[in-house]
Design an enzyme around this catalytic site. Sequence first.
Site, PDB file in Angstrom:
ATOM      1  N   ARG A  12      -0.209  16.576   8.020  1.00  0.00           N
ATOM      2  CA  ARG A  12      -0.650  15.282   8.549  1.00  0.00           C
ATOM      3  C   ARG A  12      -2.051  14.947   8.031  1.00  0.00           C
ATOM      4  O   ARG A  12      -2.368  13.776   7.809  1.00  0.00           O
ATOM      5  CB  ARG A  12      -0.628  15.306  10.079  1.00  0.00           C
ATOM      6  CG  ARG A  12       0.803  15.319  10.628  1.00  0.00           C
ATOM      7  CD  ARG A  12       0.843  15.669  12.095  1.00  0.00           C
ATOM      8  NE  ARG A  12       0.233  14.654  12.922  1.00  0.00           N
ATOM      9  CZ  ARG A  12      -0.189  14.873  14.172  1.00  0.00           C
ATOM     10  NH1 ARG A  12      -0.063  16.063  14.714  1.00  0.00           N
ATOM     11  NH2 ARG A  12      -0.717  13.898  14.861  1.00  0.00           N
ATOM     12  N   ARG A  63       2.737  19.173  21.565  1.00  0.00           N
ATOM     13  CA  ARG A  63       3.524  18.263  20.739  1.00  0.00           C
ATOM     14  C   ARG A  63       4.164  19.031  19.591  1.00  0.00           C
ATOM     15  O   ARG A  63       3.546  19.900  18.994  1.00  0.00           O
ATOM     16  CB  ARG A  63       2.600  17.179  20.152  1.00  0.00           C
ATOM     17  CG  ARG A  63       2.486  15.977  21.036  1.00  0.00           C
ATOM     18  CD  ARG A  63       1.395  15.052  20.575  1.00  0.00           C
ATOM     19  NE  ARG A  63       1.499  14.632  19.175  1.00  0.00           N
ATOM     20  CZ  ARG A  63       0.709  13.711  18.623  1.00  0.00           C
ATOM     21  NH1 ARG A  63      -0.217  13.126  19.350  1.00  0.00           N
ATOM     22  NH2 ARG A  63       0.839  13.385  17.365  1.00  0.00           N
ATOM     23  N   LYS A 113      -9.214   9.870  18.774  1.00  0.00           N
ATOM     24  CA  LYS A 113      -8.943   8.436  18.915  1.00  0.00           C
ATOM     25  C   LYS A 113      -8.251   8.133  20.244  1.00  0.00           C
ATOM     26  O   LYS A 113      -8.591   7.169  20.907  1.00  0.00           O
ATOM     27  CB  LYS A 113      -8.060   7.929  17.758  1.00  0.00           C
ATOM     28  CG  LYS A 113      -8.630   8.180  16.382  1.00  0.00           C
ATOM     29  CD  LYS A 113      -7.757   7.552  15.297  1.00  0.00           C
ATOM     30  CE  LYS A 113      -6.338   8.115  15.217  1.00  0.00           C
ATOM     31  NZ  LYS A 113      -6.260   9.540  14.846  1.00  0.00           N
ATOM     32  N   ARG A 120      -2.103   2.621   9.600  1.00  0.00           N
ATOM     33  CA  ARG A 120      -2.108   3.959   9.024  1.00  0.00           C
ATOM     34  C   ARG A 120      -2.185   3.917   7.500  1.00  0.00           C
ATOM     35  O   ARG A 120      -2.300   4.941   6.864  1.00  0.00           O
ATOM     36  CB  ARG A 120      -0.795   4.580   9.428  1.00  0.00           C
ATOM     37  CG  ARG A 120      -0.644   5.974   9.955  1.00  0.00           C
ATOM     38  CD  ARG A 120      -1.602   6.539  10.882  1.00  0.00           C
ATOM     39  NE  ARG A 120      -1.197   7.850  11.316  1.00  0.00           N
ATOM     40  CZ  ARG A 120      -0.974   8.193  12.576  1.00  0.00           C
ATOM     41  NH1 ARG A 120      -1.132   7.337  13.545  1.00  0.00           N
ATOM     42  NH2 ARG A 120      -0.633   9.437  12.855  1.00  0.00           N
ATOM     43  N   ARG A 129      -4.261  21.582  21.896  1.00  0.00           N
ATOM     44  CA  ARG A 129      -3.972  20.299  22.541  1.00  0.00           C
ATOM     45  C   ARG A 129      -2.675  20.389  23.361  1.00  0.00           C
ATOM     46  O   ARG A 129      -1.677  20.926  22.893  1.00  0.00           O
ATOM     47  CB  ARG A 129      -3.830  19.227  21.456  1.00  0.00           C
ATOM     48  CG  ARG A 129      -3.564  17.854  22.003  1.00  0.00           C
ATOM     49  CD  ARG A 129      -4.056  16.801  21.075  1.00  0.00           C
ATOM     50  NE  ARG A 129      -3.094  16.493  20.023  1.00  0.00           N
ATOM     51  CZ  ARG A 129      -3.212  15.405  19.265  1.00  0.00           C
ATOM     52  NH1 ARG A 129      -4.228  14.576  19.415  1.00  0.00           N
ATOM     53  NH2 ARG A 129      -2.331  15.176  18.327  1.00  0.00           N
TER      54      ARG A 129
HETATM   55  P1  AMP Z   1      -0.198   9.936  16.361  1.00  0.00           P
HETATM   56  O1  AMP Z   1       0.096  10.142  17.803  1.00  0.00           O
HETATM   57  O2  AMP Z   1      -0.946   8.653  16.104  1.00  0.00           O
HETATM   58  O3  AMP Z   1      -0.843  11.123  15.709  1.00  0.00           O
HETATM   59  O4  AMP Z   1       1.219   9.747  15.642  1.00  0.00           O
HETATM   60  C1  AMP Z   1       2.207  10.766  15.629  1.00  0.00           C
HETATM   61  C2  AMP Z   1       3.222  10.489  14.539  1.00  0.00           C
HETATM   62  O5  AMP Z   1       3.870   9.227  14.785  1.00  0.00           O
HETATM   63  C3  AMP Z   1       2.647  10.352  13.147  1.00  0.00           C
HETATM   64  O6  AMP Z   1       2.482  11.600  12.496  1.00  0.00           O
HETATM   65  C4  AMP Z   1       3.705   9.502  12.467  1.00  0.00           C
HETATM   66  O7  AMP Z   1       4.871  10.245  12.160  1.00  0.00           O
HETATM   67  C5  AMP Z   1       4.081   8.532  13.564  1.00  0.00           C
HETATM   68  N1  AMP Z   1       3.205   7.333  13.562  1.00  0.00           N
HETATM   69  C6  AMP Z   1       2.309   6.950  14.522  1.00  0.00           C
HETATM   70  N2  AMP Z   1       1.696   5.812  14.198  1.00  0.00           N
HETATM   71  C7  AMP Z   1       2.207   5.451  12.991  1.00  0.00           C
HETATM   72  C8  AMP Z   1       1.976   4.360  12.114  1.00  0.00           C
HETATM   73  N3  AMP Z   1       1.077   3.414  12.385  1.00  0.00           N
HETATM   74  N4  AMP Z   1       2.693   4.326  10.947  1.00  0.00           N
HETATM   75  C9  AMP Z   1       3.596   5.252  10.655  1.00  0.00           C
HETATM   76  N5  AMP Z   1       3.853   6.320  11.420  1.00  0.00           N
HETATM   77  C10 AMP Z   1       3.180   6.418  12.580  1.00  0.00           C
END
Ligand code: AMP
Length: 210
Positions: A166, A155, A13, A88, A127
């Site tokens: 996740r 990360r 994404k 989410r 990654r």
């Molecule tokens: P991502 O980079 O989108 O994979 O997000 C990394 C982490 O940030 C996720 O595992 C969540 O802990 C938090 N996070 C990101 N976007 C959201 C969201 N829309 N709602 C809740 N937690 C989020």
Amino acid sequence: MDLVLLGAPGAGKGTQGALLAETLGTPKIATGDMLRDAVRQGTPLGVQAKAVMDAGKLVSDDIVLGLVRERLSRPDAEGGAIFDGYPRNVAQARALDGLLEDLGRGIDAVVYLEVDDDAIVRRMSGRRTDPETGVVYHVDHNPPPADVAGRVVQRDDDREETVRHRLEVYRENTAPLVEHYRGAGVPVHTLDGSRAIDAVQADVLGVLGR
Ligand code: AMP
């Protein structure tokens, strides 16, 4: 155009969203990036979010809604936005529907990138992110250039155990959004996200008629 990118963590994404943002001239709103910025800057919100993120759990809906509301109010998002990693869960999707409705807008399309779990785990372990620019690389498929390779980092939440968690959070909370949008009559374009970046990008542009 307001577009939601759906797919498991690591489905591509962020990569596709960045390419699309450039092509369409529409900003990408990525709550994960915004939260990582807050963590880096050590803001109270960042301090609160870090432990939740490191555990692979979801940060509270109120926190992310505040971030998205503020970001959407900036002039560059007047013509639309590409949402990456948000919404989410169904509550967030409803909140976003409400925010956009207040602006006289709505989600125009969903691009759903499908990748199976084992491929995701393989992807995430390779990654790496450039902490200076936020650009994401992969050690095998999209290696960083020599002048960046020395500073890329993994990360904290890309370790295998956290990735598996996740994926569970994704299946339980986020996957149902496909039905949320279909039920609302929003076109959901399902694409095979396991292919090369260029091939997926061509498909994304194709389904969006660009
Ligand atoms: P991502 O980079 O989108 O994979 O997000 C990394 C982490 O940030 C996720 O595992 C969540 O802990 C938090 N996070 C990101 N976007 C959201 C969201 N829309 N709602 C809740 N937690 C989020």
